[in-house]
Enzyme design. Structure first.
Site, PDB file in Angstrom:
ATOM      1  N   ARG A 104      49.122  96.342 -51.955  1.00  0.00           N
ATOM      2  CA  ARG A 104      49.436  97.655 -52.591  1.00  0.00           C
ATOM      3  C   ARG A 104      50.954  97.801 -52.635  1.00  0.00           C
ATOM      4  O   ARG A 104      51.551  97.542 -51.478  1.00  0.00           O
ATOM      5  CB  ARG A 104      48.938  98.912 -51.740  1.00  0.00           C
ATOM      6  CG  ARG A 104      47.428  98.851 -51.837  1.00  0.00           C
ATOM      7  CD  ARG A 104      47.171 100.301 -51.425  1.00  0.00           C
ATOM      8  NE  ARG A 104      47.830 100.996 -50.148  1.00  0.00           N
ATOM      9  CZ  ARG A 104      47.460 102.204 -49.905  1.00  0.00           C
ATOM     10  NH1 ARG A 104      46.683 103.121 -50.297  1.00  0.00           N
ATOM     11  NH2 ARG A 104      48.010 102.629 -48.617  1.00  0.00           N
ATOM     12  N   THR A 108      54.183 102.598 -55.846  1.00  0.00           N
ATOM     13  CA  THR A 108      53.205 103.026 -56.816  1.00  0.00           C
ATOM     14  C   THR A 108      51.644 103.123 -56.201  1.00  0.00           C
ATOM     15  O   THR A 108      50.790 103.773 -56.688  1.00  0.00           O
ATOM     16  CB  THR A 108      53.270 102.136 -57.933  1.00  0.00           C
ATOM     17  OG1 THR A 108      52.764 100.979 -57.506  1.00  0.00           O
ATOM     18  CG2 THR A 108      54.565 101.759 -58.573  1.00  0.00           C
ATOM     19  N   ASP A 200      46.935 101.084 -40.348  1.00  0.00           N
ATOM     20  CA  ASP A 200      47.241  99.683 -41.576  1.00  0.00           C
ATOM     21  C   ASP A 200      46.134  98.795 -40.758  1.00  0.00           C
ATOM     22  O   ASP A 200      46.459  98.079 -39.881  1.00  0.00           O
ATOM     23  CB  ASP A 200      48.351  99.283 -41.511  1.00  0.00           C
ATOM     24  CG  ASP A 200      48.772  98.238 -42.552  1.00  0.00           C
ATOM     25  OD1 ASP A 200      47.803  97.148 -42.500  1.00  0.00           O
ATOM     26  OD2 ASP A 200      49.268  98.459 -43.510  1.00  0.00           O
ATOM     27  N   ASP A 203      47.675  95.152 -40.554  1.00  0.00           N
ATOM     28  CA  ASP A 203      48.615  94.975 -39.462  1.00  0.00           C
ATOM     29  C   ASP A 203      47.824  95.128 -38.001  1.00  0.00           C
ATOM     30  O   ASP A 203      48.191  94.234 -36.998  1.00  0.00           O
ATOM     31  CB  ASP A 203      49.520  96.009 -39.412  1.00  0.00           C
ATOM     32  CG  ASP A 203      50.840  96.055 -40.492  1.00  0.00           C
ATOM     33  OD1 ASP A 203      50.956  94.714 -40.875  1.00  0.00           O
ATOM     34  OD2 ASP A 203      51.297  97.061 -40.753  1.00  0.00           O
TER      35      ASP A 203
HETATM   36  C1  PRP Z   1      44.804  97.749 -47.354  1.00  0.00           C
HETATM   37  C2  PRP Z   1      43.457  97.427 -47.363  1.00  0.00           C
HETATM   38  C3  PRP Z   1      42.949  97.525 -48.745  1.00  0.00           C
HETATM   39  C4  PRP Z   1      43.907  98.512 -49.452  1.00  0.00           C
HETATM   40  C5  PRP Z   1      43.023  99.800 -49.429  1.00  0.00           C
HETATM   41  O1  PRP Z   1      45.553  96.489 -47.923  1.00  0.00           O
HETATM   42  O2  PRP Z   1      43.160  96.109 -46.809  1.00  0.00           O
HETATM   43  O3  PRP Z   1      43.092  96.172 -49.242  1.00  0.00           O
HETATM   44  O4  PRP Z   1      45.015  98.482 -48.403  1.00  0.00           O
HETATM   45  O5  PRP Z   1      44.036 100.526 -50.008  1.00  0.00           O
HETATM   46  P1  PRP Z   1      43.553 101.167 -51.757  1.00  0.00           P
HETATM   47  O6  PRP Z   1      42.103 101.600 -51.641  1.00  0.00           O
HETATM   48  O7  PRP Z   1      44.582 102.419 -52.005  1.00  0.00           O
HETATM   49  O8  PRP Z   1      43.944 100.060 -53.065  1.00  0.00           O
HETATM   50  P2  PRP Z   1      47.051  96.149 -47.956  1.00  0.00           P
HETATM   51  O9  PRP Z   1      47.261  96.390 -49.320  1.00  0.00           O
HETATM   52  O10 PRP Z   1      47.707  97.042 -46.803  1.00  0.00           O
HETATM   53  O11 PRP Z   1      47.460  94.752 -47.583  1.00  0.00           O
HETATM   54  P3  PRP Z   1      47.065  93.857 -46.313  1.00  0.00           P
HETATM   55  O12 PRP Z   1      45.422  93.856 -46.282  1.00  0.00           O
HETATM   56  O13 PRP Z   1      47.546  92.735 -46.777  1.00  0.00           O
HETATM   57  O14 PRP Z   1      47.661  94.420 -45.386  1.00  0.00           O
HETATM   58  N1  URA Z   2      45.133 100.395 -46.245  1.00  0.00           N
HETATM   59  C1  URA Z   2      44.847 100.582 -44.777  1.00  0.00           C
HETATM   60  O1  URA Z   2      45.164  99.434 -44.137  1.00  0.00           O
HETATM   61  N2  URA Z   2      44.943 101.912 -44.346  1.00  0.00           N
HETATM   62  C2  URA Z   2      44.792 102.873 -44.906  1.00  0.00           C
HETATM   63  O2  URA Z   2      44.346 104.065 -44.374  1.00  0.00           O
HETATM   64  C3  URA Z   2      44.850 102.652 -46.239  1.00  0.00           C
HETATM   65  C4  URA Z   2      45.068 101.495 -46.913  1.00  0.00           C
END
Ligand code: PRP
Ligand code: URA
Length: 209
Positions: A104, A108, A200, A203
């Protein structure tokens, strides 16, 4: 309109309560994500078609039922979805695994694609997308769109926690995709994080914060 199933099984709910706890270690968090995925997989595959087979036991012939040759693929959304793959593959050892990399944009909140690799026969498979968090829904909506472009006809989405905003976005964009969650939380905060959520997920699985 797609179905939304919230798995309220006591084992799932208990594990989810530990998962949410900010004091839970990376090691335990990772184990719990995998265990919850395994339990959710058990419930989400309830509709797999069965066929009758005859099996010779040491005593007599038994009429049994086996999964009727349904081909499945698990598709984690990287990174956090990776944490759910082992649990799923434990339950469905013949499933193939595709990967879709999305993050994400922090400003945005729009998903940005950086990786896409599916099994060559993906169009013949039913797909279960896995991602622990369904927040705005941007990532899950984009993942389902990219997967449909390969010719896949049946997709399910499995997330550990969903926000109402994400569920609505998925239902609007992909009304044919059933959604499975262990909890439907209250809302998103101003940074797009699920409240109360678990923070997160990527993380916490990979220890990157
Ligand atoms: C997180 C999570 C989803 C997304 C959800 O990933 O694992 O993929 O956010 O958010 P959304 O429904 O608003 O799209 P992130 O973008 O943090 O990436 P990562 O898994 O690489 O940390
Ligand atoms: N992605 C995450 O990992 N946690 C949230 O709460 C939203 C998006």
């Amino acid at each position: 309109m797609s179905n939304v199933m919230v798995f309220d099984h006591p084992l799932i709910q208990h594990k989810l309560s530990v998962l949410r706890d900010e004091k839970t270690s990376v090691k335990e968090f990772r184990e719990l994500v995998s265990e919850i995925a395994k339990l959710m997989c058990y419930e989400a595959t309830r509709d797999l078609p069965l066929e009758e087979v005859k099996v010779k036991t040491p005593v007599a012939e038994a009429t049994c039922r086996r999964i009727a040759g349904k081909k499945l693929a698990i598709v984690p959304i990287l990174r956090a979805g990776l944490g759910m793959v082992d649990g799923m593959v434990d339950m469905i050892p013949n499933a193939k695994v595709g990967h879709i990399g999305l993050f994400r944009d922090p400003e945005t909140l729009e998903p940005v694609k950086y990786y896409f690799k599916m099994p060559p026969d993906i169009a013949e498979r039913d797909v279960i997308i896995v991602d622990p968090m369904l927040a705005t829904g941007g990532s899950a909506v984009a993942a389902a769109t990219f997967i449909k472009e390969t010719g896949v006809k049946h997709i399910k989405l499995m997330s550990i926690i969903g926000a109402p905003e994400g569920v609505q976005a998925m239902q609007a964009a992909h009304p044919d995709v059933d959604i499975f969650v262990a909890a439907l939380d209250d809302h998103l905060n101003e940074h797009g994080y699920i409240v109360p959520g678990l923070g997160d997920a990527g993380d916490r699985i990979f220890g990157t914060k």
